[in-house]
Every structure is written in C-alpha cells, then in structure tokens.
Design a protein around this motif. Sequence first.
Motif, PDB file in Angstrom:
ATOM      1  N   SER A 179       0.815  -1.223   0.000  1.00 16.63           N
ATOM      2  CA  SER A 179       0.000   0.000   0.000  1.00 16.63           C
ATOM      3  C   SER A 179       0.847   1.271   0.000  1.00 16.63           C
ATOM      4  CB  SER A 179      -0.940  -0.011   1.205  1.00 16.63           C
ATOM      5  OG  SER A 179      -0.213  -0.117   2.396  1.00 16.63           O
ATOM      6  N   ARG A 180       2.071   1.186  -0.469  1.00 18.40           N
ATOM      7  CA  ARG A 180       2.953   2.360  -0.439  1.00 18.40           C
ATOM      8  C   ARG A 180       2.452   3.497  -1.332  1.00 18.40           C
ATOM      9  NH1 ARG A 180       5.181  -1.371  -3.544  1.00 18.40           N
ATOM     10  NH2 ARG A 180       6.030  -0.830  -5.575  1.00 18.40           N
ATOM     11  N   ILE A 181       1.713   3.185  -2.394  1.00 20.79           N
ATOM     12  CA  ILE A 181       1.196   4.234  -3.273  1.00 20.79           C
ATOM     13  C   ILE A 181      -0.144   4.750  -2.767  1.00 20.79           C
ATOM     14  CG2 ILE A 181       0.353   4.696  -5.620  1.00 20.79           C
ATOM     15  CD1 ILE A 181       2.497   2.729  -6.601  1.00 20.79           C
ATOM     16  N   GLY A 182      -0.901   3.876  -2.138  1.00 20.41           N
ATOM     17  CA  GLY A 182      -2.209   4.256  -1.623  1.00 20.41           C
ATOM     18  C   GLY A 182      -2.907   3.050  -1.043  1.00 20.41           C
ATOM     19  N   PRO A 183      -3.994   3.276  -0.316  1.00 21.70           N
ATOM     20  CA  PRO A 183      -4.663   2.187   0.402  1.00 21.70           C
ATOM     21  C   PRO A 183      -5.385   1.216  -0.527  1.00 21.70           C
ATOM     22  CG  PRO A 183      -5.943   4.197   0.568  1.00 21.70           C
ATOM     23  CD  PRO A 183      -4.654   4.557  -0.123  1.00 21.70           C
ATOM     24  N   ARG A 184      -5.680   0.064   0.005  1.00 21.02           N
ATOM     25  CA  ARG A 184      -6.438  -0.974  -0.705  1.00 21.02           C
ATOM     26  C   ARG A 184      -7.923  -0.624  -0.691  1.00 21.02           C
ATOM     27  NH1 ARG A 184      -7.476  -6.181   3.213  1.00 21.02           N
ATOM     28  NH2 ARG A 184      -9.512  -6.119   2.221  1.00 21.02           N
ATOM     29  N   ASN A 185      -8.694  -1.355  -1.430  1.00 23.78           N
ATOM     30  CA  ASN A 185     -10.150  -1.203  -1.411  1.00 23.78           C
ATOM     31  C   ASN A 185     -10.771  -2.431  -0.731  1.00 23.78           C
ATOM     32  OD1 ASN A 185      -9.676  -3.052  -3.545  1.00 23.78           O
ATOM     33  ND2 ASN A 185     -11.543  -2.424  -4.571  1.00 23.78           N
ATOM     34  N   ASN A 186     -12.091  -2.461  -0.683  1.00 26.12           N
ATOM     35  CA  ASN A 186     -12.865  -3.584  -0.147  1.00 26.12           C
ATOM     36  C   ASN A 186     -12.349  -4.110   1.195  1.00 26.12           C
ATOM     37  OD1 ASN A 186     -14.684  -3.533  -2.220  1.00 26.12           O
ATOM     38  ND2 ASN A 186     -13.845  -5.285  -3.315  1.00 26.12           N
TER      39      ASN A 186
ATOM     40  N   ASP B 180      -0.691   5.110 -13.031  1.00 30.62           N
ATOM     41  CA  ASP B 180      -0.828   4.599 -14.394  1.00 30.62           C
ATOM     42  C   ASP B 180       0.442   4.922 -15.182  1.00 30.62           C
ATOM     43  OD1 ASP B 180      -1.032   7.245 -15.335  1.00 30.62           O
ATOM     44  OD2 ASP B 180      -3.206   7.129 -15.634  1.00 30.62           O
ATOM     45  N   ARG B 181       0.449   4.601 -16.456  1.00 30.35           N
ATOM     46  CA  ARG B 181       1.659   4.782 -17.264  1.00 30.35           C
ATOM     47  C   ARG B 181       2.070   6.238 -17.393  1.00 30.35           C
ATOM     48  NH1 ARG B 181       2.881   0.991 -21.953  1.00 30.35           N
ATOM     49  NH2 ARG B 181       3.611   3.010 -22.602  1.00 30.35           N
ATOM     50  N   ALA B 182       1.117   7.148 -17.250  1.00 32.76           N
ATOM     51  CA  ALA B 182       1.420   8.583 -17.335  1.00 32.76           C
ATOM     52  C   ALA B 182       1.781   9.162 -15.971  1.00 32.76           C
ATOM     53  CB  ALA B 182       0.219   9.332 -17.920  1.00 32.76           C
ATOM     54  N   GLY B 183       1.819   8.294 -14.942  1.00 38.33           N
ATOM     55  CA  GLY B 183       2.169   8.758 -13.606  1.00 38.33           C
ATOM     56  C   GLY B 183       1.000   9.318 -12.815  1.00 38.33           C
ATOM     57  N   ARG B 184      -0.226   9.175 -13.338  1.00 31.23           N
ATOM     58  CA  ARG B 184      -1.412   9.651 -12.624  1.00 31.23           C
ATOM     59  C   ARG B 184      -1.819   8.639 -11.564  1.00 31.23           C
ATOM     60  NH1 ARG B 184      -3.598  10.850 -18.331  1.00 31.23           N
ATOM     61  NH2 ARG B 184      -3.723   8.606 -18.177  1.00 31.23           N
ATOM     62  N   PHE B 185      -2.222   9.157 -10.421  1.00 26.87           N
ATOM     63  CA  PHE B 185      -2.686   8.313  -9.317  1.00 26.87           C
ATOM     64  C   PHE B 185      -4.042   7.726  -9.648  1.00 26.87           C
ATOM     65  CE2 PHE B 185      -5.135   7.838  -5.399  1.00 26.87           C
ATOM     66  CZ  PHE B 185      -4.305   6.996  -4.668  1.00 26.87           C
ATOM     67  N   ARG B 186      -4.179   6.429  -9.476  1.00 28.75           N
ATOM     68  CA  ARG B 186      -5.450   5.726  -9.652  1.00 28.75           C
ATOM     69  C   ARG B 186      -5.783   5.048  -8.331  1.00 28.75           C
ATOM     70  NH1 ARG B 186      -7.431   8.008 -14.195  1.00 28.75           N
ATOM     71  NH2 ARG B 186      -5.854   7.944 -15.815  1.00 28.75           N
ATOM     72  N   THR B 187      -6.968   5.317  -7.819  1.00 27.90           N
ATOM     73  CA  THR B 187      -7.364   4.724  -6.542  1.00 27.90           C
ATOM     74  C   THR B 187      -7.517   3.215  -6.694  1.00 27.90           C
ATOM     75  OG1 THR B 187      -9.743   4.853  -6.933  1.00 27.90           O
ATOM     76  CG2 THR B 187      -8.672   6.815  -5.946  1.00 27.90           C
TER      77      THR B 187
ATOM     78  N   LEU C  97     -16.856 -14.348 -10.680  1.00 28.59           N
ATOM     79  CA  LEU C  97     -15.852 -13.585  -9.949  1.00 28.59           C
ATOM     80  C   LEU C  97     -16.589 -12.744  -8.913  1.00 28.59           C
ATOM     81  CD1 LEU C  97     -13.045 -12.503  -9.400  1.00 28.59           C
ATOM     82  CD2 LEU C  97     -13.359 -10.935 -11.319  1.00 28.59           C
ATOM     83  N   VAL C  98     -16.218 -12.891  -7.653  1.00 26.33           N
ATOM     84  CA  VAL C  98     -16.932 -12.215  -6.574  1.00 26.33           C
ATOM     85  C   VAL C  98     -16.244 -10.872  -6.289  1.00 26.33           C
ATOM     86  CG1 VAL C  98     -17.967 -12.462  -4.306  1.00 26.33           C
ATOM     87  CG2 VAL C  98     -17.450 -14.508  -5.665  1.00 26.33           C
ATOM     88  N   ALA C  99     -16.844  -9.792  -6.791  1.00 24.73           N
ATOM     89  CA  ALA C  99     -16.233  -8.461  -6.768  1.00 24.73           C
ATOM     90  C   ALA C  99     -15.886  -7.980  -5.372  1.00 24.73           C
ATOM     91  CB  ALA C  99     -17.157  -7.457  -7.446  1.00 24.73           C
ATOM     92  N   ASP C 100     -16.797  -8.174  -4.418  1.00 24.76           N
ATOM     93  CA  ASP C 100     -16.543  -7.664  -3.069  1.00 24.76           C
ATOM     94  C   ASP C 100     -15.808  -8.672  -2.177  1.00 24.76           C
ATOM     95  OD1 ASP C 100     -18.730  -9.364  -2.818  1.00 24.76           O
ATOM     96  OD2 ASP C 100     -19.886  -8.003  -1.549  1.00 24.76           O
ATOM     97  N   ALA C 101     -15.329  -9.759  -2.782  1.00 24.98           N
ATOM     98  CA  ALA C 101     -14.489 -10.727  -2.074  1.00 24.98           C
ATOM     99  C   ALA C 101     -13.096 -10.744  -2.704  1.00 24.98           C
ATOM    100  CB  ALA C 101     -15.127 -12.114  -2.098  1.00 24.98           C
ATOM    101  N   CYS C 102     -12.764  -9.641  -3.373  1.00 23.47           N
ATOM    102  CA  CYS C 102     -11.436  -9.413  -3.954  1.00 23.47           C
ATOM    103  C   CYS C 102     -11.017  -7.993  -3.591  1.00 23.47           C
ATOM    104  CB  CYS C 102     -11.468  -9.514  -5.481  1.00 23.47           C
ATOM    105  SG  CYS C 102     -11.957 -11.096  -6.136  1.00 23.47           S
ATOM    106  N   PHE C 103      -9.722  -7.744  -3.616  1.00 26.65           N
ATOM    107  CA  PHE C 103      -9.265  -6.371  -3.421  1.00 26.65           C
ATOM    108  C   PHE C 103      -7.943  -6.146  -4.118  1.00 26.65           C
ATOM    109  CE2 PHE C 103      -7.671  -8.524   0.421  1.00 26.65           C
ATOM    110  CZ  PHE C 103      -6.366  -8.051   0.544  1.00 26.65           C
ATOM    111  N   THR C 104      -7.628  -4.859  -4.265  1.00 26.88           N
ATOM    112  CA  THR C 104      -6.372  -4.456  -4.880  1.00 26.88           C
ATOM    113  C   THR C 104      -5.888  -3.183  -4.202  1.00 26.88           C
ATOM    114  OG1 THR C 104      -5.209  -4.147  -6.970  1.00 26.88           O
ATOM    115  CG2 THR C 104      -7.388  -3.090  -6.763  1.00 26.88           C
ATOM    116  N   PHE C 105      -4.889  -2.569  -4.785  1.00 29.04           N
ATOM    117  CA  PHE C 105      -4.253  -1.384  -4.213  1.00 29.04           C
ATOM    118  C   PHE C 105      -4.204  -0.256  -5.233  1.00 29.04           C
ATOM    119  CE2 PHE C 105      -2.715  -5.092  -2.039  1.00 29.04           C
ATOM    120  CZ  PHE C 105      -2.778  -4.735  -0.710  1.00 29.04           C
ATOM    121  N   ALA C 106      -4.055   0.961  -4.743  1.00 29.04           N
ATOM    122  CA  ALA C 106      -3.877   2.119  -5.620  1.00 29.04           C
ATOM    123  C   ALA C 106      -2.602   1.929  -6.432  1.00 29.04           C
ATOM    124  CB  ALA C 106      -3.802   3.391  -4.788  1.00 29.04           C
ATOM    125  N   ARG C 107      -2.603   2.529  -7.627  1.00 27.96           N
ATOM    126  CA  ARG C 107      -1.438   2.428  -8.516  1.00 27.96           C
ATOM    127  C   ARG C 107      -1.259   3.741  -9.263  1.00 27.96           C
ATOM    128  NH1 ARG C 107       0.395  -2.826 -10.342  1.00 27.96           N
ATOM    129  NH2 ARG C 107       1.293  -1.615 -12.011  1.00 27.96           N
TER     130      ARG C 107
END
Length: 191
Positions: free
Chosen positions: A25-32, A153-160, A141-151
């Motif tokens: 989570s160094r770039i930003g927090p996880r979801n779900n 993008d290729r242009a350096g923009r923050f994506r939650t 695929l169970v959407a709310d039983a998966c999670f990821t982290f902020a990243r």
Amino acid sequence: METLPNNTALLVVDLQKAIDDPRWSRIGPRNNPQAEANIAALLAAWRQGGRPIVHIRHDSTDPASTYRPGSAGHAFKEEAMPLPGETVIGKRVNSAFIGTGLDEWLRGRGIGTLVVAGVITNNSVEATVRMAGNLGYDVRLVADACFTFARLDRAGRFRTADEVHDLSLANMDGEYATVRETAEVLGEVLR
C-alpha cells in the motif's frame, strides 16, 4: 437467480499474510476492507454444503517477496485458513493454472463451474480468471471478495484502488467471467 451446480469449486487466490505488508500500500490504500469477511462467508457456505474448495497459495521464488516460502507472510490469513482435507495448490506465477495441477484436479472431479475470490484483483485474480475462461470454465468472480491497491498509471497519474479494481472487473466481466457480489453468490448456493 440461478442455482450453482453442487460441484462448483470455490477458488480462494493468494489470501496470505503477505498481502498485509505495508509495501503493498505504499502508493495508496487498498479497497474492499470487507473482502476477508466476505471470503470467510463464502468458505462457510461451501463447507456447509460440502462443495469443493481450492486454496491457491503463492510460493514466490523472489527472495525479497512477501510471499516467499519460509517467511511469515507465506502463511494463509486466518479468515482463509484451509481446514484439514481441503485442497491447497501452490503456484509460482500469477495464474493458478500455470505450472500447477489445478486444471487436472478440477477436470478429474468433473468440475466446470468456478467461483473466484482473493487478491490481487488486477494481478493473480485476473490472470487466473482469464485463463479459466479461456479453458472453458464457467466462472463467477466475486467483486466484493477481492481487493487491490492504488497504482500509478503509465502517465504517472494516481489511480485509486477502487478505480484499478473496477477497471479489472470490467475487463473480465462478460468475456471471461460473470461478476457477482457475495450476497448474490450465497443466494445461488444456500437454496
């Protein structure tokens, strides 16, 4: 609402203690934040119904990985701890089908429908779901039983994390899997 076949397998992907390492989570927090509780509910329903469960464990070969065998992070999280007799399949790359016996295990039991949950949505979950779809499995695929982290993008923009998660789900829904929520899937198995 449909009913899933009795031999529908639940695949829980990489839900190991490694995922709690702050490096993720160094770039930003996880979801779900409720994902682990949702996975525990799915596991309870599968166990209650005597349905097949497969725990996918990442066995990283990278010495710096939080998922390296022998490290504290390699252990499963409490919410996803396999019970005696439940199948555990180790993998070394992002897809649970590459270099493992997963496809043979499923086909040997006549399993054609999969429910997938776990981490990371846009990495190991997506790689596993895409391959399962390509191999002809009917995947939920169970959407709310998966999670990821902020990243970034290729242009350096923050994506939650929500943006990354939602785009990954959109990439899979319809072509490789049908995206559902935990409550919907539980409704399909607890009839």
